[in-house]
Design a protein around this motif. Structure first.
Motif, short mmCIF file in Angstrom:
data_model
loop_
_atom_site.label_atom_id
_atom_site.label_comp_id
_atom_site.label_asym_id
_atom_site.label_seq_id
_atom_site.Cartn_x
_atom_site.Cartn_y
_atom_site.Cartn_z
N VAL A 1 1.00 -1.27 0.05
CA VAL A 1 0.09 -0.05 -0.03
C VAL A 1 0.84 1.29 -0.02
O VAL A 1 1.95 1.21 0.51
CB VAL A 1 -0.96 -0.01 1.39
CG1 VAL A 1 -1.86 1.32 1.26
CG2 VAL A 1 -1.74 -1.05 1.27
N LEU A 2 0.36 2.18 -0.73
CA LEU A 2 1.15 3.73 -0.71
C LEU A 2 0.31 4.43 0.06
O LEU A 2 -1.10 4.75 -0.17
CB LEU A 2 1.14 4.29 -2.23
CG LEU A 2 1.81 5.81 -1.83
CD1 LEU A 2 3.43 5.60 -1.84
CD2 LEU A 2 1.48 6.41 -3.39
N ASN A 3 0.56 4.77 1.23
CA ASN A 3 -0.15 5.45 2.10
C ASN A 3 -0.18 7.16 2.18
O ASN A 3 1.30 7.53 1.86
CB ASN A 3 0.17 5.15 3.78
CG ASN A 3 -0.36 3.73 4.02
OD1 ASN A 3 -1.68 3.33 3.61
ND2 ASN A 3 0.14 2.91 4.65
N VAL A 4 -1.09 7.95 2.47
CA VAL A 4 -0.97 9.50 2.46
C VAL A 4 -1.58 9.68 4.09
O VAL A 4 -2.77 9.31 4.29
CB VAL A 4 -1.80 9.95 1.45
CG1 VAL A 4 -1.77 11.53 1.75
CG2 VAL A 4 -1.25 9.71 0.08
N THR A 5 -0.72 10.40 4.80
CA THR A 5 -1.10 10.41 6.10
C THR A 5 -0.83 11.78 6.76
O THR A 5 0.25 12.40 6.43
CB THR A 5 -0.27 9.62 7.16
OG1 THR A 5 -0.43 8.31 6.80
CG2 THR A 5 -0.62 9.67 8.46
N ILE A 6 -1.99 12.44 6.86
CA ILE A 6 -2.01 13.89 7.48
C ILE A 6 -2.15 13.78 8.86
O ILE A 6 -2.92 13.25 9.39
CB ILE A 6 -3.05 14.92 6.93
CG1 ILE A 6 -2.81 14.70 5.38
CG2 ILE A 6 -2.94 16.29 7.45
CD1 ILE A 6 -3.98 15.60 4.72
N ALA B 1 0.33 25.46 8.51
CA ALA B 1 1.28 24.74 7.34
C ALA B 1 0.66 23.16 8.01
O ALA B 1 0.61 23.14 9.24
CB ALA B 1 2.34 25.03 7.35
N PHE B 2 0.85 22.45 7.11
CA PHE B 2 0.53 20.77 7.68
C PHE B 2 1.30 20.28 6.67
O PHE B 2 1.91 20.55 5.54
CB PHE B 2 -0.78 20.55 7.63
CG PHE B 2 -1.77 20.50 6.29
CD1 PHE B 2 -1.76 19.48 5.59
CD2 PHE B 2 -2.36 21.80 6.01
CE1 PHE B 2 -2.40 19.44 4.36
CE2 PHE B 2 -3.04 21.64 4.79
CZ PHE B 2 -3.19 20.59 4.18
N LYS B 3 1.80 19.09 6.91
CA LYS B 3 2.36 17.90 6.02
C LYS B 3 1.56 16.69 5.82
O LYS B 3 0.80 16.26 6.41
CB LYS B 3 3.70 17.42 6.75
CG LYS B 3 4.76 18.47 6.79
CD LYS B 3 6.17 17.94 7.64
CE LYS B 3 7.07 18.81 7.77
NZ LYS B 3 7.48 19.46 6.54
N ALA B 4 1.62 16.15 4.58
CA ALA B 4 1.15 14.79 4.04
C ALA B 4 2.26 13.77 3.93
O ALA B 4 3.27 13.99 3.26
CB ALA B 4 0.62 14.80 3.02
N ALA B 5 2.43 12.76 4.87
CA ALA B 5 3.39 12.07 4.73
C ALA B 5 3.34 10.85 3.78
O ALA B 5 2.12 10.12 3.70
CB ALA B 5 3.71 11.47 6.25
N ILE B 6 4.09 10.40 2.91
CA ILE B 6 3.96 9.44 1.88
C ILE B 6 4.82 8.25 2.32
O ILE B 6 6.08 8.47 2.63
CB ILE B 6 4.59 10.03 0.73
CG1 ILE B 6 3.76 11.29 -0.02
CG2 ILE B 6 4.16 8.72 -0.50
CD1 ILE B 6 2.30 11.30 0.02
N SER B 7 4.11 7.24 2.55
CA SER B 7 4.73 5.88 3.05
C SER B 7 4.38 4.66 2.42
O SER B 7 3.40 4.67 1.69
CB SER B 7 4.62 5.65 4.45
OG SER B 7 3.20 5.43 4.55
N LEU B 8 5.32 3.72 2.23
CA LEU B 8 4.94 2.33 1.64
C LEU B 8 4.80 1.24 3.17
O LEU B 8 5.55 1.51 3.91
CB LEU B 8 6.03 1.79 0.84
CG LEU B 8 5.97 2.34 -0.66
CD1 LEU B 8 7.09 1.80 -1.35
CD2 LEU B 8 4.81 1.98 -1.55
N GLU C 1 7.13 -1.13 6.77
CA GLU C 1 6.40 0.25 6.58
C GLU C 1 7.60 1.55 6.69
O GLU C 1 8.57 1.28 7.70
CB GLU C 1 5.29 0.72 7.39
CG GLU C 1 4.59 1.87 7.33
CD GLU C 1 3.63 2.07 8.15
OE1 GLU C 1 2.60 3.10 7.95
OE2 GLU C 1 3.38 1.17 9.19
N LYS C 2 7.63 2.33 5.82
CA LYS C 2 8.46 3.24 5.87
C LYS C 2 7.82 4.58 5.20
O LYS C 2 7.52 4.62 3.91
CB LYS C 2 9.74 3.03 5.40
CG LYS C 2 10.93 3.91 5.17
CD LYS C 2 11.31 4.54 6.61
CE LYS C 2 12.44 5.57 6.36
NZ LYS C 2 13.07 6.04 7.72
N VAL C 3 7.95 5.90 5.96
CA VAL C 3 7.77 7.18 5.16
C VAL C 3 9.10 7.61 4.34
O VAL C 3 10.12 7.60 4.93
CB VAL C 3 7.41 8.16 6.38
CG1 VAL C 3 7.31 9.60 5.77
CG2 VAL C 3 6.26 7.83 6.96
#
Length: 461
Positions: free
Chosen positions: A262-267, A277-284, A344-346
Motif C-alpha cells: 500500500v502507498l499511504n498518505v497520512t496527515i 502549514a501541515f504535512k502529508a507523509a507518503i509511505s509504503l 512500513e516506511k515514510v
C-alpha cells in the motif's frame, strides 16, 4: 647585442623547442583510427579474439595477434562479447583490397559504423569509443557488406577493466523473498544448463545446485534463513564445459509482511486553521526490498496551497516536479542498499498551507514500485488518501491570512454594496461586522484592525 638578452632568448627558444617536442611525442603515442598499434598504449590492455562468441570463422596465422583471428565474408555473421570499463578499441588485419568499408558495431544497443579498408595491415585500429559510463557493456559486431571481409584480431580496453570470458553468465541479480532468494542473469544461448554456487560469506560458496537452461530469468532458491545475507555466483555449461564464475551478487531473505502493498498518505492533523502549514507523509507498507517509487498525487486546490516537499534521509526525488492544477508526479529512488523499504516506511513529506474553509483531500492517484528484479503497479485501495478540515483562523481577517493588511481592505472595497451571500464566502469573510452586507462599517472596522497590526509594514515606518 646584450649578452644577457641573448642568454634569455636562447633559454626561451630551448623551452619552446622542448614544448613542441613534448607535444609531438604526446601526439605520436595517441593512436588514431587507421594506424597500427602493435602493443597496447599506456592506460590500455589487450585481449585476443578468443574471448568472443562468434558465428564467423576463427583461423590461425602467425600474422594475427596470438596467432588467431576471426573473419567472414557473409552478411549477418556476428561477434558478441561483454567488457567492463569505459573505453574500447577494435583492432584487425586491414586491407583496401578485400576488407569491408562498412562494418556495424552496437554498444549497449547504440549503433556505430566503421571501416577496415586501410593499408596498415596487421593490428590496425579500426574503431574506438571512449567516455562510456564505467560499467558492463554489451558489444555486437556484424558483417553488413557482402563479399568483403569483416574481421577481428584483438580488443583493447581500459587497463583497469576486463572482458567477460566466453560463455560466462553476466549481470547476475539477487532479490529476497520469505526464506528464499530470486536470481536472474543474462542467457547464454548455447548453454545446456547452469550451476548456482552460494554461501553466507562473500567469495566462499558451501552449496551448489544445478539448474536447467531455461532457469536464467527467474530462479528461486528456497530453504534459506531470513535475516542472513547470502552470496551467489553462476556458471554456464556449454558443450560439456563449465564456464568461469559470474560476478557475485547478494541478498538477505526476509519474512513476508502480512497484507498487500500500500502507498499511504497520512496527515497528522484532523483540523487546521486557515493559514496553517501541515504535512502529508507518503509511505509504503507491506513491502520488502523496494528501492524505487513512481507515483502521482492530487490535492484540493481550492482549500490547500502546495508548498513543496521535504526529502527523507536515504531517499531522493529525481524528476522535476510540476504542479499541474493540483496533480504532481514524483519519481523517488533509494540511495543505497541500506535504504530499501521493508515493512512500513515514510520516504517523502509534502508541505501544504490551508487557505480556505472546508474539508479537502490529498489522494494518491497511482503508484508503481520496484525491487531490483521486477516492478508492479498498486491499484485501487492500495493507493491511499487522507482528509483534513480547514477552519477559520482565530483572527478572522477577510482573506484568512491571519492578520489584517491592505489586501483585506481592497477585497471589501471590491465587494462594497453586496450582500454577504453574494461574496466568495469560502475564501473571504467580507462581512466583518456580520450584518448581512458589505458596507462602510466593515471597511472602518478593517482599517482600525490594520492600524493596530504591528506586523503591517507601514505601521513600522
Amino acid at each position: 647585442m646584450n649578452k644577457r638578452f641573448i642568454g634569455r632568448l636562447s633559454l626561451l627558444i630551448g623551452l619552446a623547442c622542448a614544448l613542441v617536442l613534448s607535444l609531438s611525442t604526446a601526439t605520436l603515442y595517441a593512436a588514431a583510427v587507421g594506424q597500427v598499434i602493435s602493443s597496447p598504449e599506456n592506460g590500455w590492455q589487450r585481449y585476443d579474439d578468443r574471448y568472443v562468441k562468434s558465428t564467423m570463422a576463427r583461423g590461425k596465422d602467425n600474422a594475427y595477434y596470438q596467432s588467431t583471428g576471426t573473419s567472414t565474408k557473409e552478411v549477418g555473421k556476428n561477434i558478441k562479447f561483454q567488457f567492463y570499463g569505459s573505453n574500447i578499441r577494435l583492432l584487425t588485419y586491414s586491407s583496401t583490397k578485400d576488407h569491408a568499408t562498412e562494418v556495424s558495431v552496437k554498444i549497449d544497443g547504440v549503433p556505430y559504423k566503421y571501416s577496415e579498408a586501410y593499408d596498415a595491415k596487421t593490428l590496425t585500429l579500426v574503431f574506438e569509443k571512449t567516455g562510456l559510463e564505467k560499467g558492463l557493456h554489451d558489444v555486437i559486431i556484424e558483417s553488413v557488406q557482402s563479399g568483403k571481409f569483416t574481421s577481428l584480431d584483438a580488443i583493447d580496453i581500459d587497463d583497469d577493466g576486463y572482458i567477460v570470458p566466453m560463455n560466462t553468465p553476466a549481470q547476475l541479480k539477487a532479490a529476497s523473498g520469505d526464506a528464499q532468494a530470486i536470481l536472474s542473469w543474462n542467457e547464454i544461448e548455447e548453454a545446456t544448463g547452469y550451476t548456482v554456487y552460494f554461501g553466507t560469506e562473500a567469495g566462499k560458496y558451501t552449496d551448489e545446485v544445478s539448474v536447467t537452461k531455461d532457469a536464467y530469468g527467474n530462479y528461486v532458491i528456497p530453504g534459506l534463513t531470513n535475516g542472513t545475507t547470502y552470496y551467489f555466483v553462476v556458471t554456464a555449461t556449454v558443450n560439456g564445459v563449465e564456464s568461469e564464475r559470474s560476478m557475485e551478487a547478494s541478498t538477505t531473505p526476509q519474512a513476508e509482511v502480512a497484507g498487500e502493498a500500500v502507498l499511504n498518505v497520512t496527515i497528522a492533523e484532523d483540523t487546521v486553521k486557515v493559514g496553517d502549514a501541515f504535512k502529508a507523509a507518503i509511505s509504503l507498507d507491506h513491502v520488502s526490498d523496494i528501492y524505487a517509487e513512481d507515483f502521482k498525487i492530487k490535492y484540493d486546490t481550492e482549500r490547500f496551497e502546495y508548498m513543496g516537499f521535504d526529502e527523507v534521509e536515504g531517499f531522493k526525488v529525481y524528476n522535476t516536479t510540476t504542479d499541474e492544477n493540483g496533480h504532481i508526479r514524483f519519481i523517488v529512488a533509494s540511495q543505497g542498499e541500506q535504504y530499501g523499504i521493508t515493512g512500513e516506511k515514510v520516504f517523502l513529506n509534502l508541505n501544504f498551507k490551508a487557505k480556505a474553509v472546508g474539508s479537502g483531500d490529498v489522494d494518491a492517484l497511482y503508484c508503481r514500485i520496484a525491487n531490483t528484479t521486477i516492478e508492479w503497479d498498486l491499484e485501487g485501495d492500495a493507493c491511499g488518501s487522507d482528509t483534513v478540515t480547514v477552519e477559520l483562523a482565530d483572527i478572522q481577517d477577510v482573506n484568512h491570512s491571519g492578520e489584517y493588511t491592505l489586501v483585506d481592505l481592497a477585497i471589501d472595497g471590491y465587494y462594497f454594496g453586496r450582500a454577504a451571500a453574494d461574496t466568495d464566502t469560502i475564501n473571504h469573510s467580507a462581512d466583518q461586522i456580520v450584518d448581512g452586507n458589505v458596507n462602510d462599517d466593515d471597511l472602518v472596522y478593517i482599517v482600525n484592525q490594520m492600524l493596530s497590526n504591528t506586523n503591517y509594514a507601514p505601521n513600522l515606518l
